[in-house]
Write a protein that holds these residues in place. Structure first.
Motif, short mmCIF file in Angstrom:
data_model
loop_
_atom_site.label_atom_id
_atom_site.label_comp_id
_atom_site.label_asym_id
_atom_site.label_seq_id
_atom_site.Cartn_x
_atom_site.Cartn_y
_atom_site.Cartn_z
N VAL A 207 0.82 -1.20 0.00
CA VAL A 207 0.00 0.00 0.00
C VAL A 207 0.86 1.26 0.00
O VAL A 207 0.50 2.27 -0.60
CB VAL A 207 -0.98 -0.01 1.20
CG1 VAL A 207 -0.25 0.03 2.53
CG2 VAL A 207 -1.98 1.13 1.09
N THR A 208 2.05 1.21 0.64
CA THR A 208 2.95 2.37 0.65
C THR A 208 3.48 2.63 -0.75
O THR A 208 3.68 3.79 -1.15
CB THR A 208 4.09 2.15 1.64
OG1 THR A 208 3.54 2.03 2.96
CG2 THR A 208 5.09 3.30 1.63
N HIS A 209 3.72 1.58 -1.52
CA HIS A 209 4.15 1.75 -2.92
C HIS A 209 3.06 2.45 -3.72
O HIS A 209 3.33 3.33 -4.55
CB HIS A 209 4.48 0.39 -3.54
CG HIS A 209 4.74 0.44 -5.02
ND1 HIS A 209 3.73 0.36 -5.96
CD2 HIS A 209 5.90 0.60 -5.72
CE1 HIS A 209 4.24 0.45 -7.17
NE2 HIS A 209 5.56 0.60 -7.05
N ASP A 210 1.79 2.07 -3.47
CA ASP A 210 0.69 2.69 -4.20
C ASP A 210 0.60 4.18 -3.91
O ASP A 210 0.42 4.99 -4.83
CB ASP A 210 -0.63 2.02 -3.82
CG ASP A 210 -0.68 0.56 -4.26
OD1 ASP A 210 0.11 0.17 -5.14
OD2 ASP A 210 -1.51 -0.20 -3.70
N ARG A 211 0.75 4.57 -2.63
CA ARG A 211 0.70 6.00 -2.30
C ARG A 211 1.93 6.73 -2.85
O ARG A 211 1.85 7.91 -3.21
CB ARG A 211 0.62 6.18 -0.78
CG ARG A 211 -0.59 5.57 -0.10
CD ARG A 211 -1.91 6.23 -0.54
NE ARG A 211 -2.42 5.69 -1.79
CZ ARG A 211 -3.11 4.56 -1.88
NH1 ARG A 211 -3.37 3.85 -0.80
NH2 ARG A 211 -3.54 4.14 -3.04
N PHE A 212 3.07 6.04 -2.90
CA PHE A 212 4.30 6.58 -3.50
C PHE A 212 4.02 6.97 -4.96
O PHE A 212 4.32 8.08 -5.40
CB PHE A 212 5.40 5.51 -3.40
CG PHE A 212 6.73 5.90 -3.99
CD1 PHE A 212 7.71 6.49 -3.21
CD2 PHE A 212 7.03 5.63 -5.32
CE1 PHE A 212 8.95 6.82 -3.75
CE2 PHE A 212 8.26 5.95 -5.87
CZ PHE A 212 9.23 6.54 -5.08
N ARG A 213 3.41 6.06 -5.69
CA ARG A 213 3.10 6.32 -7.10
C ARG A 213 2.05 7.41 -7.24
O ARG A 213 2.13 8.27 -8.13
CB ARG A 213 2.62 5.02 -7.77
CG ARG A 213 3.74 4.00 -7.99
CD ARG A 213 4.75 4.54 -8.97
NE ARG A 213 5.89 3.64 -9.16
CZ ARG A 213 6.95 3.94 -9.90
NH1 ARG A 213 7.00 5.11 -10.52
NH2 ARG A 213 7.94 3.09 -10.02
N GLY A 244 18.97 6.77 -1.43
CA GLY A 244 17.93 7.56 -2.06
C GLY A 244 16.89 7.97 -1.04
O GLY A 244 16.89 7.49 0.10
N CYS A 245 16.01 8.85 -1.43
CA CYS A 245 14.90 9.26 -0.57
C CYS A 245 13.68 8.40 -0.89
O CYS A 245 13.67 7.64 -1.85
CB CYS A 245 14.58 10.74 -0.80
SG CYS A 245 15.94 11.88 -0.40
N THR A 246 12.65 8.53 -0.09
CA THR A 246 11.43 7.78 -0.35
C THR A 246 10.25 8.45 0.37
O THR A 246 10.40 9.52 0.98
CB THR A 246 11.58 6.31 0.11
OG1 THR A 246 10.50 5.55 -0.44
CG2 THR A 246 11.57 6.18 1.62
N LEU A 247 9.09 7.82 0.31
CA LEU A 247 7.92 8.24 1.05
C LEU A 247 7.56 7.13 2.02
O LEU A 247 7.50 5.96 1.64
CB LEU A 247 6.74 8.53 0.12
CG LEU A 247 6.97 9.59 -0.97
CD1 LEU A 247 5.68 9.81 -1.77
CD2 LEU A 247 7.46 10.90 -0.39
N LEU A 248 7.32 7.49 3.29
CA LEU A 248 7.05 6.50 4.33
C LEU A 248 5.84 6.91 5.17
O LEU A 248 5.59 8.11 5.36
CB LEU A 248 8.26 6.36 5.26
CG LEU A 248 9.52 5.68 4.69
CD1 LEU A 248 10.66 5.78 5.71
CD2 LEU A 248 9.23 4.23 4.35
N PRO A 249 5.10 5.93 5.70
CA PRO A 249 3.96 6.25 6.57
C PRO A 249 4.43 6.68 7.95
O PRO A 249 5.46 6.23 8.46
CB PRO A 249 3.21 4.91 6.65
CG PRO A 249 4.26 3.87 6.43
CD PRO A 249 5.23 4.48 5.46
#
Length: 308
Positions: A207-213, A244-249
């Motif tokens: 689900v975190t990948h989906d919000r990342f996209r 690298g950077c990313t998006l996390l909950p």
């Protein structure tokens, strides 16, 4: 082909026969079963019809069983016991009211939410054994539908009429960067200005990948993803190692390495996840799942729906 059993012979009538033999009279059998004496008499007479032989004789006003009735009773005890065990085994294989429950979870929920729910469940069912299976949203949903899991704790699935979900909380998505990077000093990140940045990501199915996209779709560019992983804890370490950077909950904040910081996104790019307990709608009356749902409602009531 086995001989067909007359439809007049049922499990319930066999239970009445055993109750009558144990009680010794129609009235006492009726009291034990919570029915009328007429109902008991009717069931016993129906067994005679079904077996096509006499099972009782009248002695005055009393009904007395003969040898045939006792023979049928001996078989009835064995049949009812075997059937009861068969039903228990069937329900256990299907996961209903078994002494164990199989729960699937996202990796990111194992540091707080999952242990809290399991402890709350055990308070309600002290003898239950819990099996925990970790995976992505898509893996857990597949295993739930295949009967390999009884319930999942994951991102709330959408467009799934066969799935029932109980919301636990909503989680905000943050920009994750190395603690020493220029991003760490910013109050909010403009994702549209990060097109030259390197990113790491979870693989598809999370689900975190989906919000990342979704976030980068709003930002209007395809991120330069230099590495992917199936483990959110490995993902955090990749960020901490400046890969690298990313998006996390926000829920992972308590286990975040010192080398990683979370920074809010500007409102235009903000994303949220709904974290829920999910199970098949056909299982909604299962006692174990009802206990798990009660634990979930208590957990949800103790924390705000917006987490982060």
């Amino acid at each position: 082909m086995a001989a067909r059993i007359d439809e007049e012979i049922t499990f319930r009538k066999l239970e009445i026969l055993l109750a009558f033999l144990e009680a010794g009279s129609l009235a006492r059998a009726a009291d034990a079963l919570g029915v009328s004496a007429v109902s008991v008499h009717r069931a016993l007479h129906s067994l005679e019809t079904g077996t096509r032989c006499s099972l009782f004789r009248l002695e005055g006003r009393n009904l007395q069983p003969n040898d045939a009735a006792h023979a049928l009773a001996d078989v009835a005890r064995e049949v009812l016991q075997t059937m009861a065990q068969g039903i228990r085994s069937t329900r256990e294989i299907a996961g209903y009211a078994a002494d164990r429950i199989r729960i699937g979870s996202l990796y990111s929920l194992t540091s707080g939410t999952v242990p809290a729910l399991i402890m709350a469940l055990r308070l309600r069912k002290p003898d239950i054994q819990t099996e925990l299976v970790l995976g992505s949203n898509s893996e857990l949903l597949r295993k739930l539908r295949d009967g390999e899991l009884d319930a999942t704790i994951m991102g709330q699935p959408e467009g799934t009429p066969d799935i029932e979900s109980q919301l636990l909380f909503e989680d905000e998505i943050f920009f994750a960067a190395p603690a020493g990077s220029p991003y760490a000093a910013q109050s909010a990140i403009d994702l549209a200005q990060c097109s030259d940045e390197r990113f790491v990501s979870l693989n598809e199915g999370y689900v975190t990948h989906d919000r990342f996209r979704d976030a980068f779709r709003v930002a209007g560019f395809e991120p330069n993803v230099v590495m992917t992983t199936n483990d959110i804890f490995s993902l955090m370490n990749l960020v901490g190692g400046s890969i690298g950077c990313t998006l996390l909950p926000g829920r992972i904040r308590s286990v975040l390495p010192r080398s990683v910081c979370l920074v809010p996104l500007l409102p235009a790019f903000q994303m949220r996840q709904k974290i829920s307990v999910s199970f098949l709608r056909t299982r909604e009356r299962d006692p174990n799942l009802l206990s798990l749902l009660a634990a979930c409602r208590s957990h949800a009531a103790e924390r705000p729906l917006a987490s982060g």
